[in-house]
Design a protein around this motif. Structure first.
Motif, short mmCIF file in Angstrom:
data_model
loop_
_atom_site.label_atom_id
_atom_site.label_comp_id
_atom_site.label_asym_id
_atom_site.label_seq_id
_atom_site.Cartn_x
_atom_site.Cartn_y
_atom_site.Cartn_z
N ARG A 147 -56.00 15.27 61.56
CA ARG A 147 -56.35 16.69 61.64
C ARG A 147 -55.17 17.64 61.58
N HIS A 184 -58.49 24.67 56.84
CA HIS A 184 -58.39 24.14 58.21
C HIS A 184 -57.99 25.29 59.13
N HIS A 242 -62.46 22.82 58.08
CA HIS A 242 -62.41 22.06 59.32
C HIS A 242 -61.83 22.93 60.43
N THR A 280 -60.21 22.70 64.39
CA THR A 280 -59.67 21.83 65.44
C THR A 280 -59.23 22.67 66.63
N TYR A 293 -70.69 21.00 62.87
CA TYR A 293 -70.43 19.90 61.91
C TYR A 293 -71.73 19.16 61.62
N GLY A 336 -67.16 21.42 57.79
CA GLY A 336 -66.92 20.17 57.09
C GLY A 336 -66.85 20.43 55.59
N GLU A 337 -67.16 19.38 54.80
CA GLU A 337 -67.14 19.53 53.34
C GLU A 337 -68.39 20.30 52.91
#
Ligand SMILES: Cc1cc2nc3c(=O)[nH]c(=O)nc-3n(C[C@H](O)[C@H](O)[C@H](O)COP(=O)(O)O)c2cc1C
Ligand code: SF4
Ligand code: FES
Lengths: 414, 159
Positions: free
Chosen positions: B20, A117, A158, A160, A141, A147-148
């Motif tokens: 998240r 992340h 991921h 953010t 994404y 993503g995975e």
């Protein structure tokens, strides 16, 4: 003079969209990346000599090595997009024109350190650029690039975006992490030895936007290709932002070692309206000012600026012509630093305001000789024991203004 | 007990964001932003709501909200002019623009016009030094400002 490794796609229309970005080489490094071990990726970055572009110039590979291997805690990558240092406006170019380059760099770097992340902390004012980046993330994404199982490989990541809220100090990496944890942006006490950063107690790397955007070139082309530019101690390129009184301000990607004079007089078209140069702040407002007569031999790299008593900093150069009043410049910056001190350390909180008030007095024609001593004493205090380097930097710049332009202050005191 | 509630949209965003972060305290800034976009500012009442959401005290929320200069702890005008005053903008004439704005709007920096239309703030470096002078109008950047550009803008906004 310019070399475009990071800014290559800046002028391509719509390079911020995934389709155009991919047509112009974005995400090409991923195929190679997943054939390499994370350790090999770090080694490549280490050998490239890549240095952080956020102001400190720390060796990137070395920093990544501080992350413990096979940690039982999650590892995080945090991207510093707080860009608040006066004179600095480069990271936003990457976010605006080539956000997929940043994402590609984030994938490369996260894979190397074992992060799944990554957070991009963007200053709150950059709403347009936050939306740009979020759109790019959404597209990535949807295309299976984030993503995975990224592009079918056994690796998940991921990303953010985290929006700041107007605090310069949150650009300091530990203040940024405090802010990301939902607290006031107060820098943390430095540990004695070398260790990674910590996000909720988990090992974390904090890197500047441009640093991470420099990684895909290194992975694609190899460390030697990167080292072909720049100097031995400052390999590669950097985005230099030039503002103030030049004919053509803007962001230019240049190899380290480029002549400062040439940049100002050739690339930027010289001083505005045919005036003469008085001074340059070479690396964002937190580095020592240079007089026109000092820049003759300066090259844009860490070594040269250090040898000339200043720093390369963020590469944000502020150019001032012969008519600028240096006491006014110093006052302007002290208002900034007083406003932006996080307030944890008394010398910093009080010292910045104190110098600001003395400068106001001098500019109002009420200064005395005694004021020089007061300012320099305040600098001693600022340069004492504080939690972060904000206060010492402010002390160094204050000393440079007074030492190099004393006659301008004297003239106001009479 | 607070009377403030997130609207549906923000409730959903909040739940999505919870997934998240390793700890929900990270949702402090995002929550304050959601409050501010929903209400225009952040009231003590809304801070109590955020505190409950995050499982901390209202004082904790206040302490964070008051630290960051972009969080508005009282209502402001419809058009928020945030003029950059830092060095590169100063060198490009920000002071003249400030005086012009103050004269035209009849307010000083930090004030709101009586009709509630305009608030004028002076802010620190916006990261547009190469295209200075600059300002933000609510969330939008306006760069390479001139007096003419400002006048045209104020004309448009006063309609
Ligand atoms: C007061 C202060 C402000 C800073 N602001 C920023 C900033 O806005 N952006 C940034 O990338 N680094 C900033 N830094 C440097 C960071 O602390 C950190 O060194 C950097 O993000 C590390 O990334 P890099 O090694 O890739 O440069 C700041 C440092 C200090 C002391
Ligand atoms: S030196 Fe200044 S900015 Fe840094 S922690 Fe202390 S008070 Fe805060
Ligand atoms: S000084 Fe105004 S945007 Fe940087």
């Amino acid at each position: 003079m310019m070399v475009k490794l990071v800014s290559k796609n800046f002028e391509i229309p719509n390079a911020h969209t995934l389709e155009v970005a991919r047509n112009h080489g974005r995400y090409a490094s991923l195929e190679k990346l997943f054939t390499m071990s994370p350790d090999a990726v770090t080694a490549e970055v280490e050998k490239s000599g890549l240095r952080g572009k956020g102001g400190g110039g720390a060796a990137t590979g070395e920093k990544w090595r501080l992350i413990p291997k096979n940690s039982d805690k999650p590892v995080y990558l945090v991207i510093n997009a707080d860009e608040g240092e006066p004179g600095t406006f480069k990271d936003r170019q990457i976010l605006e024109f080539d956000p997929h380059l940043l994402l590609e760099g984030i994938i490369n770097s996260s894979y190397a350190i074992g992060a799944h992340h990554a957070y991009v902390y963007v200053r709150g004012e950059y709403v347009f650029w936050i939306n740009r980046l979020q759109d790019a993330i959404d597209e990535a994404y949807a295309a299976g690039i984030l993503g995975e199982n990224i592009l079918g490989h056994d690796y998940a990541l991921h990303v953010t975006v985290h929006k700041g809220a107007g605090a310069y100090i949150c650009g300091e990496k530990t203040a940024l992490l405090e802010s990301l944890e939902g607290k006031r942006g107060h820098p943390r006490l430095k540990p004695k030895g070398k260790e990674p950063e910590w996000f909720f107690g988990n090992p974390t790397v904090v890197n500047n936007v441009e640093t991470i955007a420099s990684v895909p070139y290194i992975i694609n082309e190899g460390y030697e290709a990167y080292r072909a530019y720049g100097t031995a101690e400052s390999p590669g390129t950097m985005l230099f932002g030039i503002s103030g009184q030049v004919e053509r301000p803007g962001v230019y990607e240049l190899p380290y070692g480029t002549s400062m004079k040439e940049v100002i007089y050739t690339l930027c078209g010289g001083i505005k309206n045919g005036k003469k140069l008085k001074a340059i702040i070479p690396g964002g407002s937190s580095v020592q000012i240079l007089r026109a007569d000092e820049i003759e031999d300066i090259t844009l790299d860490y070594e040269s600026l250090k040898a000339h008593g200043s720093s390369l900093g963020t590469g944000g150069m502020i150019v001032m012509d012969e008519e600028v009043s240096i006491p006014e410049v110093m006052k302007n910056l002290f208002e900034f630093y007083h406003h932006e001190s996080c307030g944890q350390c008394t010398p910093c909180r009080e010292g910045t305001g104190w110098v600001d008030r003395i400068l106001a007095k001098i500019l109002a024609g009420k200064g005395t000789q005694e004021d020089f001593k007061i300012i320099l004493d305040a600098c001693d205090m600022l340069n004492g024991k504080t939690i972060c380097v904000f206060a010492p930097s402010v002390a160094f710049i204050a000393q440079s203004y007074i030492q190099k332009f004393r006659e301008e202050f004297e003239a106001l005191i009479k | 007990m607070s009377t403030f509630l997130f609207n549906q949209d923000n409730e959903e965003k909040f739940s999505a964001l919870l997934e998240r972060y390793p700890d929900k305290s990270s949702l402090m800034l995002p929550s304050l932003w959601m409050v501010q976009y929903q209400e225009g500012w952040i009231s003590l009442d809304a801070m109590q709501f955020v505190a409950k959401k995050l499982g901390c005290s209202a004082m904790d929320v206040y302490s964070v909200a008051s630290f960051y200069s972009m969080f508005l702890l009282q209502p402001i005008g419809t058009h928020h002019i945030q003029l950059c005053k830092t060095l590169s903008c100063m060198l490009a004439g920000a002071k003249t623009l400030q005086e012009h704005l103050q004269n035209r709007l009849g307010i000083k920096a930090g004030e709101t016009t009586k009709d509630g239309k305009f608030t004028l703030s002076l802010v620190e470096c916006l990261g547009s030094c190469g295209t200075s002078p600059c300002m933000r109008l609510n969330d939008d950047y306006i760069e390479n400002l001139t007096l003419e550009k400002l006048d045209a803008l104020l004309e448009e906004l006063s309609k």
